[in-house]
Design a protein around this motif. Structure first.
Motif, mmCIF file in Angstrom:
data_model
loop_
_atom_site.group_PDB
_atom_site.id
_atom_site.type_symbol
_atom_site.label_atom_id
_atom_site.label_comp_id
_atom_site.label_asym_id
_atom_site.label_seq_id
_atom_site.Cartn_x
_atom_site.Cartn_y
_atom_site.Cartn_z
ATOM 1 N N ALA A 129 0.844 -1.196 0.000
ATOM 2 C CA ALA A 129 0.000 0.000 0.000
ATOM 3 C C ALA A 129 0.877 1.243 0.000
ATOM 4 O O ALA A 129 1.844 1.323 0.765
ATOM 5 N N ASP B 171 -3.034 8.896 1.842
ATOM 6 C CA ASP B 171 -4.389 8.469 1.462
ATOM 7 C C ASP B 171 -4.947 9.320 0.324
ATOM 8 O O ASP B 171 -6.153 9.420 0.148
ATOM 9 N N ARG C 18 -9.093 7.590 -3.131
ATOM 10 C CA ARG C 18 -8.253 7.414 -1.957
ATOM 11 C C ARG C 18 -7.388 6.174 -2.143
ATOM 12 O O ARG C 18 -7.848 5.136 -2.619
ATOM 13 N N ASP D 175 -6.184 4.149 0.008
ATOM 14 C CA ASP D 175 -6.276 3.085 1.000
ATOM 15 C C ASP D 175 -6.891 1.803 0.432
ATOM 16 O O ASP D 175 -6.848 0.744 1.075
ATOM 17 N N ARG D 176 -7.472 1.882 -0.771
ATOM 18 C CA ARG D 176 -8.020 0.682 -1.404
ATOM 19 C C ARG D 176 -7.086 0.111 -2.461
ATOM 20 O O ARG D 176 -7.464 -0.761 -3.238
#
Length: 362
Positions: free
Chosen positions: A26, A30, A73, A75-76
């Motif tokens: 990741a 964000d 974003r 975060d996915r």
């Protein structure tokens, strides 16, 4: 060129920073994130359209397979990247909340810069598809409205020349510089009445003029300087070729009866045509040759460099270069009249029906 390198250039041109291969982890922060499969070739306009469309899930038009996403974003990122790599369908849970989009939805069907209709390309890149991908990219770099030589004669040989230049690392500006040398060579030979070498140099120049622009577009290496360099050469040299041709007729004992008048018609007509085209853009916010189908068709044969060279070449082969330059003068004058009529028709059409729209926009 690896597809990933071309994609990185397209992202840079779209204003996307921090371009890097996906490492499975990741990303920090964000903020918004673009994820694109690098085993596909993307039209630069498509990359730009995706970058401007948060929440878009780009899908291949032929089968609906997602190949890229613009996440509002980051975060996915991990589940979406895994789903893209695995080739899952748009209905997969990882893509929930993203908007399936086709290339046409992100870019439209009309390319204003190249004056043509056509969906932005999105092509799977593999050894067996390479040649088809290259041909599609090359075709995508072509202007839709141009003269008949550029449109129908040059594409195949120019495709191979562009491939060779790209493989050898020859830049578009180097090709343009070579075409400038040929401009002066043709000018000299025309002024001496050396028609055949002059025509060979002139045709070679027009071919390179096709190659440099296509090379810049398919490799995404166009620059403001290169664009200005190329267009200034295109804009300035043609009428001087025709004046040199008139001088050359005198040099070989075939002087025109009224050389000054013919030269004035050719030079003045060329300048007037360009002014008419500029006026049309100011008045109607579009180029004169894309208003109606007839205007686009007439652009193929209007008195520009390549159609004029066809007339001069034919006349030279028939042993009458003097008739060739007279034909250029007559066709130039007719072109000025035609454009004046089109401008008047456009003014009447706008008065009756409001702002004009190009037929290429559908």
């Amino acid at each position: 060129m690896p597809g990933s390198a071309l994609l990185a250039r397209a992202l840079e041109r779209a204003g996307v920073g921090d371009v890097a291969p996906w490492n499975g982890a990741a990303p920090a922060g964000d903020g918004p994130l673009l994820l694109l499969r690098a085993d596909h070739v993307y039209d630069a306009a498509l990359v730009s359209g995706l970058a401007k469309s948060p929440g878009a899930l780009l899908c291949r038009p032929e089968d609906g397979l997602p190949v890229a996403a613009h996440l509002p974003r980051a975060d996915r990122a991990v589940p979406v990247a895994e789903a893209l790599e695995a080739g899952r369908g748009a209905e997969d849970a990882a893509f929930a909340g993203l908007r399936p989009s086709t290339p046409k939805a992100l870019t439209g069907a009309y390319n204003h810069a190249l004056r043509k209709r056509g969906e932005a390309y999105l092509l799977r890149l593999a050894p067996e598809t390479r040649r088809a991908v290259e041909w599609r990219m090359f075709g995508g770099s072509y202007k839709g409205v141009t003269d008949f030589v550029t449109k129908h004669v040059w594409p195949r040989p120019a495709f191979h020349a562009v491939r060779a230049c790209a493989a050898l690392g020859i830049t578009p500006n180097q090709v343009t510089a070579a075409s400038l040398v040929l401009v002066f060579a043709a000018l000299w030979w025309f002024s001496q009445g050396a028609w055949l070498p002059g025509l060979l140099a002139a045709w070679a120049m027009t071919f390179l003029d096709t190659v440099d622009g296509k090379l810049a577009r398919v490799t995404l290496t166009s620059t403001k300087f290169g664009n200005l360099f190329d267009h200034l050469i295109d804009l300035i040299h043609p009428p001087f070729w025709w004046l040199a041709w008139i001088v050359g007729l005198g040099a070989v004992g075939m002087p025109l009866a009224h050389p000054v008048l013919v030269g004035a018609v050719i030079f003045g007509g060329y300048v007037l045509q360009r002014l008419q085209e500029g006026l049309f853009i100011i008045l109607f916010k579009m180029q004169i040759h894309i208003w109606r189908p007839f205007d686009s068709a007439f652009r193929q044969v209007i008195a520009r460099r390549n159609p004029n060279l066809v007339m001069l070449t034919a006349a030279t082969l028939l042993g009458r270069p003097d008739l060739g330059i007279l034909a250029v003068a007559a066709w130039t004058a007719l072109g000025c009249v035609e454009q004046a009529v089109v401008t008047a028709q456009a003014a009447l059409a706008r008065r009756r029906g409001g702002p004009l729209r190009s037929w290429l926009e559908g």
